[in-house]
Design an enzyme around this catalytic site. Structure first.
Site, PDB file in Angstrom:
ATOM      1  N   GLY A  13      55.252  29.329 -10.149  1.00 49.80           N
ATOM      2  CA  GLY A  13      56.422  30.043 -10.683  1.00 49.80           C
ATOM      3  C   GLY A  13      56.938  31.058  -9.684  1.00 49.80           C
ATOM      4  O   GLY A  13      57.317  32.170 -10.036  1.00 49.80           O
ATOM      5  N   ARG A  16      61.262  32.905  -8.672  1.00 55.08           N
ATOM      6  CA  ARG A  16      61.980  34.114  -9.120  1.00 55.08           C
ATOM      7  C   ARG A  16      61.019  35.001  -9.918  1.00 55.08           C
ATOM      8  O   ARG A  16      59.846  34.657 -10.106  1.00 55.08           O
ATOM      9  CB  ARG A  16      63.201  33.743  -9.972  1.00 55.08           C
ATOM     10  CG  ARG A  16      62.876  32.897 -11.180  1.00 55.08           C
ATOM     11  CD  ARG A  16      64.124  32.579 -12.004  1.00 55.08           C
ATOM     12  NE  ARG A  16      63.754  31.859 -13.208  1.00 55.08           N
ATOM     13  CZ  ARG A  16      63.662  30.536 -13.294  1.00 55.08           C
ATOM     14  NH1 ARG A  16      63.924  29.796 -12.240  1.00 55.08           N
ATOM     15  NH2 ARG A  16      63.296  29.962 -14.428  1.00 55.08           N
ATOM     16  N   TYR A 155      55.256  30.146 -28.390  1.00 57.35           N
ATOM     17  CA  TYR A 155      54.993  30.914 -27.164  1.00 57.35           C
ATOM     18  C   TYR A 155      53.706  31.727 -27.322  1.00 57.35           C
ATOM     19  O   TYR A 155      52.827  31.693 -26.443  1.00 57.35           O
ATOM     20  CB  TYR A 155      56.183  31.835 -26.865  1.00 57.35           C
ATOM     21  CG  TYR A 155      56.037  32.671 -25.603  1.00 57.35           C
ATOM     22  CD1 TYR A 155      56.193  32.084 -24.347  1.00 57.35           C
ATOM     23  CD2 TYR A 155      55.738  34.033 -25.662  1.00 57.35           C
ATOM     24  CE1 TYR A 155      56.064  32.842 -23.180  1.00 57.35           C
ATOM     25  CE2 TYR A 155      55.615  34.794 -24.509  1.00 57.35           C
ATOM     26  CZ  TYR A 155      55.778  34.194 -23.273  1.00 57.35           C
ATOM     27  OH  TYR A 155      55.646  34.949 -22.115  1.00 57.35           O
TER      28      TYR A 155
HETATM   29  P1  NAP Z   1      61.044  33.494 -15.024  1.00 51.75           P
HETATM   30  O1  NAP Z   1      61.841  34.501 -14.305  1.00 51.75           O
HETATM   31  O2  NAP Z   1      61.707  32.647 -16.063  1.00 51.75           O
HETATM   32  O3  NAP Z   1      60.326  32.539 -13.941  1.00 51.75           O
HETATM   33  C1  NAP Z   1      59.520  31.473 -14.384  1.00 51.75           C
HETATM   34  C2  NAP Z   1      58.959  30.755 -13.179  1.00 51.75           C
HETATM   35  O4  NAP Z   1      58.154  29.658 -13.644  1.00 51.75           O
HETATM   36  C3  NAP Z   1      60.032  30.177 -12.296  1.00 51.75           C
HETATM   37  O5  NAP Z   1      59.649  30.308 -10.957  1.00 51.75           O
HETATM   38  C4  NAP Z   1      60.048  28.706 -12.705  1.00 51.75           C
HETATM   39  O6  NAP Z   1      60.442  27.899 -11.610  1.00 51.75           O
HETATM   40  C5  NAP Z   1      58.572  28.473 -12.985  1.00 51.75           C
HETATM   41  N1  NAP Z   1      58.350  27.300 -13.827  1.00 51.75           N
HETATM   42  C6  NAP Z   1      58.766  27.087 -15.096  1.00 51.75           C
HETATM   43  N2  NAP Z   1      58.350  25.894 -15.530  1.00 51.75           N
HETATM   44  C7  NAP Z   1      57.661  25.320 -14.509  1.00 51.75           C
HETATM   45  C8  NAP Z   1      56.984  24.086 -14.351  1.00 51.75           C
HETATM   46  N3  NAP Z   1      56.932  23.180 -15.332  1.00 51.75           N
HETATM   47  N4  NAP Z   1      56.388  23.837 -13.170  1.00 51.75           N
HETATM   48  C9  NAP Z   1      56.445  24.728 -12.149  1.00 51.75           C
HETATM   49  N5  NAP Z   1      57.060  25.929 -12.257  1.00 51.75           N
HETATM   50  C10 NAP Z   1      57.658  26.215 -13.418  1.00 51.75           C
HETATM   51  O7  NAP Z   1      59.799  34.152 -15.752  1.00 51.75           O
HETATM   52  P2  NAP Z   1      58.986  35.518 -15.472  1.00 51.75           P
HETATM   53  O8  NAP Z   1      59.488  36.535 -16.413  1.00 51.75           O
HETATM   54  O9  NAP Z   1      58.893  35.805 -14.027  1.00 51.75           O
HETATM   55  O10 NAP Z   1      57.569  35.052 -16.059  1.00 51.75           O
HETATM   56  C11 NAP Z   1      56.470  34.692 -15.262  1.00 51.75           C
HETATM   57  C12 NAP Z   1      55.241  34.598 -16.161  1.00 51.75           C
HETATM   58  O11 NAP Z   1      55.043  35.847 -16.813  1.00 51.75           O
HETATM   59  C13 NAP Z   1      55.373  33.550 -17.276  1.00 51.75           C
HETATM   60  O12 NAP Z   1      54.147  32.909 -17.474  1.00 51.75           O
HETATM   61  C14 NAP Z   1      55.729  34.392 -18.492  1.00 51.75           C
HETATM   62  O13 NAP Z   1      55.361  33.779 -19.700  1.00 51.75           O
HETATM   63  C15 NAP Z   1      54.942  35.653 -18.212  1.00 51.75           C
HETATM   64  N6  NAP Z   1      55.436  36.839 -18.901  1.00 51.75           N
HETATM   65  C16 NAP Z   1      56.703  37.296 -18.695  1.00 51.75           C
HETATM   66  C17 NAP Z   1      57.142  38.422 -19.376  1.00 51.75           C
HETATM   67  C18 NAP Z   1      58.514  39.009 -19.215  1.00 51.75           C
HETATM   68  O14 NAP Z   1      58.864  39.931 -19.965  1.00 51.75           O
HETATM   69  N7  NAP Z   1      59.318  38.579 -18.267  1.00 51.75           N
HETATM   70  C19 NAP Z   1      56.279  39.057 -20.286  1.00 51.75           C
HETATM   71  C20 NAP Z   1      55.003  38.555 -20.465  1.00 51.75           C
HETATM   72  C21 NAP Z   1      54.579  37.448 -19.757  1.00 51.75           C
HETATM   73  P3  NAP Z   1      61.646  26.852 -11.604  1.00 51.75           P
HETATM   74  O15 NAP Z   1      62.379  26.965 -12.890  1.00 51.75           O
HETATM   75  O16 NAP Z   1      62.426  27.238 -10.386  1.00 51.75           O
HETATM   76  O17 NAP Z   1      60.931  25.573 -11.430  1.00 51.75           O
END
Ligand code: NAP
Length: 259
Positions: A13, A16, A155
């Site tokens: 991931g 971004r 989720y």
């Molecule tokens: P984000 O900005 O939506 O980025 C998600 C990343 O995951 C992107 O790089 C996307 O890449 C990649 N991804 C999605 N599906 C994929 C797949 N099948 N195979 C490979 N890569 C995949 O999300 P984020 O906020 O940075 O979140 C990162 C992690 O933190 C996640 O696990 C999320 O659940 C967790 N998290 C986030 C928050 C929050 O508030 N933002 C809070 C708690 C936990 P592409 O789409 O370019 O492939």
């Protein structure tokens, strides 16, 4: 000295958000980084934007929900550098809906990416780490893995599973001196939080403004976390300073309270 000098780290991931911040922090600390997301072009853009060299990075397109893709990434890392020291399982997706409107397909997709992606990458990396009796695995779960939330049962289920899996694998890997921990972010300023605000507000029948106001009352520090704050914890857990920590799930959430 840099905390991750000469270490080889896989970050999923990485195109971004939190993953991109982890890549930046890891590279700054001297690590060689394998960037993973579903498409290669955005990963190359991350490297270009951050000024990272092709000697220090490897960009691989892979869908984490496919075991064969995950194995192929680890094979490429092993071919290139002969070791994998740190795995940051960060790739994830979000979806909000009332439970009665969730389809089995919604649950399946969230589990395929958020849970099985973590499982596949751990299964691909652990044999190499265990052989060298060294390694750190960091799974990005969520505070949604620690308590219930309205309108995001799929989720939360996926993130509870990641916390549970982390605890179990930590026990088995401990005999080989490999550590396995989870980071549980609260609300972090990324594309996903914008998705969450829009989808969760709609599922709750509220405006985005109303939803965000209620959401922020749960955060004593009164602000969203920044991706860099999650990345710094991932640096610490991947470093030798954290060799005594395993099986933990650490909140970075501004003191977030359950509601
Ligand atoms: P984000 O900005 O939506 O980025 C998600 C990343 O995951 C992107 O790089 C996307 O890449 C990649 N991804 C999605 N599906 C994929 C797949 N099948 N195979 C490979 N890569 C995949 O999300 P984020 O906020 O940075 O979140 C990162 C992690 O933190 C996640 O696990 C999320 O659940 C967790 N998290 C986030 C928050 C929050 O508030 N933002 C809070 C708690 C936990 P592409 O789409 O370019 O492939």
């Amino acid at each position: 000295m840099n905390a991750l000098n000469e270490q080889v780290a896989i970050v999923t991931g990485a195109s971004r958000g939190i993953g991109r911040a982890v890549v930046q922090a890891y590279a700054r600390q001297g690590a060689r980084v394998v960037l993973v997301a579903t498409r290669e072009a955005p990963l190359r853009s991350v490297c270009n934007d951050l000024g990272l060299s092709t000697e220090q990075t490897l960009c691989v397109a892979a869908d984490v929900s496919k075991a064969s893709d995950c194995q192929a990434v680890v094979s490429q890392a092993m071919q290139r550098w002969g070791q994998v020291d740190v795995l940051v399982n960060n790739a994830g997706i979000y979806h909000a809906a009332p439970f009665l409107e969730h389809t089995p397909q919604d649950f399946q997709r969230l589990l395929d990416v958020n849970l099985f992606g973590v499982m596949h990458f751990m299964q691909a990396c652990l044999p190499h780490m265990q052989l060298r009796r060294s390694g750190s695995i960091i799974n990005i779960a969520s505070t949604a893995g620690k308590w219930g939330s309205r309108n995001q049962s799929a989720y939360n289920t996926s993130k509870h599973a990641v916390v549970g899996l982390t605890r179990c694998v930590a026990l088995e890997a401990s005999t080989h001196q490999v550590t396995v921990n989870a980071i549980c972010p609260g609300f972090v300023q990324t594309d996903m939080i914008d998705e969450l605000k829009a989808q969760a507000a709609q599922a709750a029948g509220a405006s985005v403004d109303e939803f965000v106001k209620a959401m922020m009352t749960r955060v004593p520090l009164g602000r969203l976390m920044q991706p860099t704050e999650i990345a710094e914890m991932a640096v610490f857990l991947g470093s030798s300073a954290a060799r005594g920590i395993t099986g933990q799930s650490l909140h970075i959430d501004g003191g977030m309270v359950f509601s």
